[in-house]
Design a protein around this motif. Structure first.
Motif, PDB file in Angstrom:
ATOM      1  N   UNK A  50       0.614  -0.937  -0.062  1.00  0.00           N
ATOM      2  CA  UNK A  50       0.134   0.212  -0.189  1.00  0.00           C
ATOM      3  C   UNK A  50       0.861   1.095  -0.067  1.00  0.00           C
ATOM      4  N   UNK A  51       1.486   0.923   0.246  1.00  0.00           N
ATOM      5  CA  UNK A  51       3.223   2.317   0.707  1.00  0.00           C
ATOM      6  C   UNK A  51       2.896   2.651  -0.698  1.00  0.00           C
ATOM      7  N   UNK A  52       4.055   1.865  -1.401  1.00  0.00           N
ATOM      8  CA  UNK A  52       4.582   1.474  -2.380  1.00  0.00           C
ATOM      9  C   UNK A  52       3.093   2.657  -4.275  1.00  0.00           C
ATOM     10  N   UNK A  53       2.261   2.174  -3.465  1.00  0.00           N
ATOM     11  CA  UNK A  53       1.130   2.809  -4.348  1.00  0.00           C
ATOM     12  C   UNK A  53       0.802   4.251  -4.167  1.00  0.00           C
ATOM     13  N   UNK A  54       0.593   4.245  -1.994  1.00  0.00           N
ATOM     14  CA  UNK A  54       0.622   6.125  -2.070  1.00  0.00           C
ATOM     15  C   UNK A  54       2.184   7.070  -2.131  1.00  0.00           C
ATOM     16  N   UNK A 113      -1.622  17.413  -8.735  1.00  0.00           N
ATOM     17  CA  UNK A 113      -1.025  18.102  -7.134  1.00  0.00           C
ATOM     18  C   UNK A 113      -1.967  17.482  -6.113  1.00  0.00           C
ATOM     19  N   UNK A 114      -3.344  17.905  -6.947  1.00  0.00           N
ATOM     20  CA  UNK A 114      -4.469  17.536  -5.705  1.00  0.00           C
ATOM     21  C   UNK A 114      -4.398  16.390  -5.178  1.00  0.00           C
ATOM     22  N   UNK A 115      -4.190  14.909  -5.641  1.00  0.00           N
ATOM     23  CA  UNK A 115      -4.299  14.121  -5.395  1.00  0.00           C
ATOM     24  C   UNK A 115      -2.607  13.587  -4.826  1.00  0.00           C
ATOM     25  N   UNK A 116      -1.681  13.993  -5.641  1.00  0.00           N
ATOM     26  CA  UNK A 116      -0.420  14.388  -4.549  1.00  0.00           C
ATOM     27  C   UNK A 116      -0.653  15.063  -2.907  1.00  0.00           C
ATOM     28  N   UNK A 117      -0.911  16.110  -3.645  1.00  0.00           N
ATOM     29  CA  UNK A 117      -1.407  16.438  -1.284  1.00  0.00           C
ATOM     30  C   UNK A 117      -2.032  15.309  -0.678  1.00  0.00           C
ATOM     31  N   UNK A 118      -3.361  15.070  -1.351  1.00  0.00           N
ATOM     32  CA  UNK A 118      -3.827  14.056  -0.823  1.00  0.00           C
ATOM     33  C   UNK A 118      -3.555  13.022   0.119  1.00  0.00           C
ATOM     34  N   UNK A 119      -2.578  11.957  -0.725  1.00  0.00           N
ATOM     35  CA  UNK A 119      -1.878  11.075  -0.682  1.00  0.00           C
ATOM     36  C   UNK A 119      -0.834  11.338   0.524  1.00  0.00           C
ATOM     37  N   UNK A 120       0.140  12.369   0.535  1.00  0.00           N
ATOM     38  CA  UNK A 120       0.724  13.108   1.358  1.00  0.00           C
ATOM     39  C   UNK A 120       0.345  12.741   2.903  1.00  0.00           C
ATOM     40  N   UNK A 121      -0.899  13.592   2.411  1.00  0.00           N
ATOM     41  CA  UNK A 121      -1.027  13.850   3.708  1.00  0.00           C
ATOM     42  C   UNK A 121      -1.856  12.622   4.435  1.00  0.00           C
ATOM     43  N   UNK A 122      -2.849  12.195   4.097  1.00  0.00           N
ATOM     44  CA  UNK A 122      -2.654  10.417   4.784  1.00  0.00           C
ATOM     45  C   UNK A 122      -1.635   9.968   5.117  1.00  0.00           C
ATOM     46  N   UNK A 123      -0.576  10.051   4.756  1.00  0.00           N
ATOM     47  CA  UNK A 123       0.875   9.154   4.743  1.00  0.00           C
ATOM     48  C   UNK A 123       1.647  10.559   6.387  1.00  0.00           C
ATOM     49  N   UNK A 126       6.458  13.538  -6.979  1.00  0.00           N
ATOM     50  CA  UNK A 126       7.020  14.844  -7.499  1.00  0.00           C
ATOM     51  C   UNK A 126       6.853  14.361  -8.670  1.00  0.00           C
ATOM     52  N   UNK A 127       7.296  12.900  -8.911  1.00  0.00           N
ATOM     53  CA  UNK A 127       7.999  12.802 -10.252  1.00  0.00           C
ATOM     54  C   UNK A 127       7.079  11.769 -10.994  1.00  0.00           C
TER      55      UNK A 127
END
Length: 261
Positions: free
Chosen positions: A87-91, A103-113, A97-98
């Motif tokens: 699951x961590x690899x998927x998130x 950007x929206x989904x990137x911010x969401x996944x980083x926030x959850x983590x 950033x690569x």
């Protein structure tokens, strides 16, 4: 110019040390901690440990039961880490950033983590006790959530550092998103990702002992049971088994790193 920079660093270091010392002194006052008494009590603690806290021949009769609980702890730790790594690899792919979709989904996944990472596994165990009670499942989910948060952060930073150039090269050739992931990101990051997983397994095996005290399962509960019942010889045997298991796991982990990575 360099002399001014060096002097500024010295002042900042001095200010930090003064603040740290002040906070430490204030904490000692607030907690009524007596440093002299604490230092002088060390010889007595060592003397008591040598006189009472050691395995005996009778305690070895409990070794099969202790090893069974140790096996349970090891399997729970490894299972929680490996599933969390998937699951961590998927998130991490969605949050990097690569490789992020946007950007929206990137911010969401980083926030959850970040939420999962900043809650300690012991806190997760206490939270999950209300839902699952004292069981191995509680310890599994506590280790899973803690591992997920940590590995997502580690995987995200690894992807950003390792695969940036190759991803740009594939994008320039018109490669699709999934082609970039499976042909560039994962192959270029596989070694550090495995290294992080091995590190997390080692950490979780250590943490599982504490989690077992809270969840009433595994080797941690076994130690707590014998220690509270004043069977110090058996409790010390549990400690010896835990130390031996940790050293063996670390040896195997280092061997895998040398051979595979």
């Amino acid at each position: 110019m360099q002399a001014d920079i060096f002097a500024k660093k010295q002042r900042n270091t001095l200010v930090f040390l003064v603040l740290l010392g002040s906070v430490t002194f204030l904490a000692m006052i607030m907690t009524d901690y007596n440093a002299v008494k604490g230092i002088t009590s060390v010889p007595k603690a060592v003397q008591w440990g040598l006189a009472n806290f050691y395995p005996t021949a009778e305690s070895l009769e409990k070794l099969p039961a202790i090893l069974e609980k140790l096996q349970e702890t090891l399997l729970v730790s490894i299972a929680a880490t490996t599933v969390a790594a998937v699951f961590a690899l998927l998130f991490a792919i969605l949050g990097s950033n690569t490789t992020r979709v946007n950007a929206f989904f990137g911010a969401i996944t980083r926030g959850i983590a970040a939420v999962f990472r900043n809650i300690d596994v012991a806190a997760w165990a206490l939270i999950l006790l209300f839902s699952f009670g004292q069981s191995s499942l509680t310890g599994y989910f506590a280790l899973f959530f803690g591992s997920f948060g940590f590995l997502t952060r580690a995987f995200t930073e690894t992807i950003d550092e390792v695969s940036g150039g190759s991803v740009e090269a594939l994008k320039a050739t018109g490669a699709g998103y999934f082609s970039i992931i499976f042909q560039s990101v994962i192959p270029s990051c596989i070694s550090p990702l495995i290294s992080w997983i091995l590190f997390m397994i080692e950490t979780n095996i250590r943490s599982a002992t504490l989690i077992g005290l809270l969840t009433g399962s595994g080797i941690g509960f076994t130690f707590n049971l014998y220690y509270k019942s004043l069977n110090y010889d058996i409790a010390s045997l549990v400690v010896v088994v835990i130390i031996a298991a940790i050293l063996c796991i670390e040896y195997v982990s280092n061997y895998v790193r040398r051979v595979i990575l």
